[in-house]
Design a protein around this motif. Structure first.
Motif, short mmCIF file in Angstrom:
data_model
loop_
_atom_site.label_atom_id
_atom_site.label_comp_id
_atom_site.label_asym_id
_atom_site.label_seq_id
_atom_site.Cartn_x
_atom_site.Cartn_y
_atom_site.Cartn_z
N HIS A 10 0.73 -1.10 -0.03
CA HIS A 10 0.03 0.09 0.09
C HIS A 10 0.87 1.21 -0.10
O HIS A 10 0.58 2.44 -0.46
CB HIS A 10 -1.05 0.01 1.20
CG HIS A 10 -2.02 -1.00 1.08
ND1 HIS A 10 -3.06 -0.87 0.11
CD2 HIS A 10 -2.21 -1.86 1.94
CE1 HIS A 10 -3.83 -2.02 0.37
NE2 HIS A 10 -3.47 -2.65 1.11
N LYS A 59 4.40 6.98 5.26
CA LYS A 59 3.96 7.36 3.99
C LYS A 59 2.42 7.01 3.56
O LYS A 59 1.60 8.07 3.19
CB LYS A 59 4.69 6.36 2.89
CG LYS A 59 4.46 6.85 1.53
CD LYS A 59 5.45 6.03 0.50
CE LYS A 59 5.25 6.63 -1.01
NZ LYS A 59 4.06 6.69 -1.73
N ILE A 60 1.78 6.04 4.20
CA ILE A 60 0.50 5.64 3.93
C ILE A 60 -0.45 6.72 4.75
O ILE A 60 -1.37 7.19 4.29
CB ILE A 60 0.04 4.14 4.59
CG1 ILE A 60 0.76 3.27 3.55
CG2 ILE A 60 -1.34 3.93 4.35
CD1 ILE A 60 0.75 1.80 4.08
N GLY A 105 0.13 9.79 5.14
CA GLY A 105 -0.03 11.12 4.39
C GLY A 105 -1.13 10.99 3.34
O GLY A 105 -1.56 12.09 2.84
N GLU A 106 -1.52 9.57 2.91
CA GLU A 106 -2.26 9.59 1.74
C GLU A 106 -3.72 9.07 2.17
O GLU A 106 -4.82 9.31 1.61
CB GLU A 106 -1.69 8.66 0.67
CG GLU A 106 -0.24 9.15 0.33
CD GLU A 106 0.42 8.21 -0.76
OE1 GLU A 106 -0.18 7.10 -0.84
OE2 GLU A 106 1.63 8.53 -1.32
N LYS A 107 -3.71 8.08 3.10
CA LYS A 107 -4.83 7.34 3.51
C LYS A 107 -4.61 7.04 4.93
O LYS A 107 -4.40 5.95 5.42
CB LYS A 107 -5.10 6.05 2.87
CG LYS A 107 -5.33 6.21 1.10
CD LYS A 107 -5.55 4.89 0.62
CE LYS A 107 -5.81 4.85 -1.15
NZ LYS A 107 -5.87 3.82 -1.63
#
Length: 587
Positions: free
Chosen positions: A483, A522-523, A525-527
């Motif tokens: 992901h 990292k995830i 920041g997006e989801k």
């Protein structure tokens, strides 16, 4: 084993299964050329056709011997390689039967009308018979007759009479009783036993099961077959039985290949160098064995249910018989017996039910969008641990071990577990359903003791085995990486860390934890919702690791548990609802 093979041969003759009764003095021999002669011995023509089997005189060892009326061009026409010595043997054999009236045309062909007979046939042979077909057996037909001459009742009766007389001559007081049948009816003498054909990795001409071709194999001043004390009848019978078991029962046309393929009812090829043959005591074929490679879920469920409930209605009306099987391989001119099995038909059914119960595995099916439970085919399980080399000698040994496991309900040896794990590691964590099914089978049978934990066919949250949990953690970490970075990675954590994590978890997971935290960041920041759920699932699994301390090293059995846990978690995640915010999407 040889005693049961002899019994099978006798049953085949009496029941006339796949053939007709054949006396010890007779044998089936292929004929490809018919030599037609007149009643005065004059040559008429050669008729070339596809090889057909016909019953004629049996010759145990062809070298240094000739067969009456049916043989190759060297013996019959004095043409080919070393024709003089071979033709001489043929003529000597013919002379022993020259008194038979049915052989008068043949005697004229060779003697009184030789110019119009043998000489004419020799000159016409290269003209009428194509070079590629000249190696086939030749038989005689008298012009106007409706069958081959060697099939004449008078000739066949004479062959049997001579055979019986020879048996009486061969008998000696030194070895009056056969070690197999315990009878003194047939001779125990130093004769080579027949050749067994179609043995994997064996000679094309056939292999010998019992053979003494050197003094190194003899003892107590005994010569050849005297060392085994097997009579001529039993020697012929066990060879016939093995050749029957190894031969195809029929042929089917393969439309794709455009040729006929053999159908075997009493043999199963395990590998390129190993085969198993099997039969029932009364020589009746057993259909249940076919389920190993053609599993029928309905029949298997019914079998397992019956055994588990203790009802097993299908066994109550089952004829009590004995199931036999031999696992064998070719070894140059000899046969290597890998295993010999004898068990009751009721035990066979129970063990097959146990086999299917142990190999059942759940796998996510994209088309049905759910976990589907399947029973891998026997050959798929054998292949699961096979190396990429075509000459993997371990392949056949694995097949032999699994066959015994399926038939007798035994536990596969630990080296099979090692072989499967080595293949998974060599292919960078490629834990296929067949490999996990095999690991599950081995582990359940090794730990199937009071207090032992049985591995289920699919994800089991109640399983607190530390290695099983670590496998699940590794699967979640792989999902997190997916992901975070997408699925187009040249080498993800599975390819880079599976072998490391499954053997030295403390060191491997220390590095993986740091890597996973980067991926979660990292995830987020997006989801963010997805990151929370993934982290929550990861922490739930880690909480099952006592003191959050991973073991320094995993044993071989723990490595198998790790692989099973990894596979189960992956399939469990695949089974979740797809394409919804906050859910793990591993498509």
């Amino acid at each position: 084993m040889i005693q049961e093979l002899v019994s099978l041969a006798n049953n085949l003759r009496q029941n006339k299964l796949r053939g007709t009764y054949i006396h010890d003095a007779l044998d089936k021999v292929p004929v490809a050329i018919d030599l037609v002669i007149g009643r005065n011995g004059k040559f008429k023509q050669f008729i070339v056709h596809e090889p057909v089997e016909t019953i004629t005189e049996a010759v145990t060892a062809k070298k240094g011997k000739a067969r009456l009326l049916v043989d190759r061009s060297e013996e019959i026409l004095n043409i080919g390689k070393e024709p003089k010595s071979k033709h001489k043997l043929f003529m000597e054999k013919l002379a022993n039967y020259s008194h038979l009236s049915a052989l008068a045309p043949v005697m004229a062909f060779y003697q009184t009308n030789k110019e119009a007979g043998l000489s004419k046939a020799r000159s016409e042979f290269p003209r009428q018979v194509d070079e590629k077909q000249r190696g086939g057996n030749i038989s005689f037909i008298v012009d106007g007759g409706n069958k081959r001459l060697h099939e004449d009742k008078e000739i066949r009766k004479a062959i049997i009479t001579n055979y019986k007389s020879l048996q009486e001559e061969l008998k000696n007081k030194r070895f009056p009783v056969c070690s197999i049948c315990g009878s003194s009816e047939y001779a125990v003498t130093d004769i080579p036993h027949g050749m067994i054909k179609r043995v994997p990795d064996g000679q094309t001409a056939g292999c010998a099961l019992v053979s003494y071709n050197d003094t190194a194999y003899e003892s107590y001043q005994l010569s050849g077959n005297e060392n085994s004390s097997i009579c001529t009848h039993c020697a012929r019978a066990y060879v016939d039985a093995l050749n029957w078991l190894l031969s195809p029962s029929s042929w089917e046309q393969d439309e794709k290949r455009g040729k006929a393929i053999p159908v075997f009812k009493n043999r199963k090829n395990i590998s390129t160098d190993t085969v198993v043959v099997f039969w029932l005591q009364d020589a009746i074929e057993i259909s249940e064995i076919e389920m190993l490679d053609k599993p029928d879920e309905g029949e298997i469920r019914e079998m397992i249910k019956g055994i588990e409930s203790g009802e097993a209605k299908h066994l109550k009306n089952l004829h009590q018989d004995i199931f036999y099987s031999i696992i064998l391989s070719g070894s140059a001119a000899r046969i290597a017996i890998r295993d010999w099995i004898a068990t009751s038909i009721s035990n066979l059914h129970k063990n097959l039910a146990l086999w299917f119960s142990d190999i059942e595995i759940g796998e996510y099916n994209k088309e049905q969008s759910k976990i589907v439970y399947t029973f891998p085919r026997f050959w798929e399980l054998v292949k699961a641990a096979k190396g990429k080399s075509a000459n993997d000698v371990q392949h056949g040994r694995i097949g032999a071990a699994l066959w015994k496991c399926a038939i007798l309900g035994t536990t596969p040896p630990l080296w099979v577990l090692s072989a499967v794990l080595n293949r998974i590691k060599a292919e960078q964590g490629n834990a296929t359903s067949e490999r996990i099914s095999l690991l599950k089978l081995i582990m359940n049978r090794r730990t199937n003791q009071p207090g032992g934990k049985i591995f289920m066919s699919a994800h089991d949250e109640t399983n607190k085995n530390i290695a099983y949990i670590c496998g699940g953690i590794f699967a979640i970490m792989e999902s997190i990486q997916y992901h975070a970075l997408g699925g187009n990675l040249n080498a993800g954590i599975r390819e880079r860390f599976f072998s490391f994590a499954s053997t030295m978890p403390a060191t491997a997971f220390g590095r993986l934890m740091k890597l996973t935290q980067h991926h979660l960041s990292k995830i987020r920041g997006e989801k963010p919702g997805l990151a929370i759920n993934l982290d929550k699932k990861l922490q739930e699994l880690i909480s099952n690791v006592e003191g959050a301390k991973f073991p320094p090293v995993f044993s071989l059995e723990e490595q198998a548990s790790f692989a099973i846990g990894y596979y189960h978690q992956r399939q469990h995640d695949f089974n979740k609802k797809q394409n919804k915010e906050g859910e793990i999407n591993n498509e």
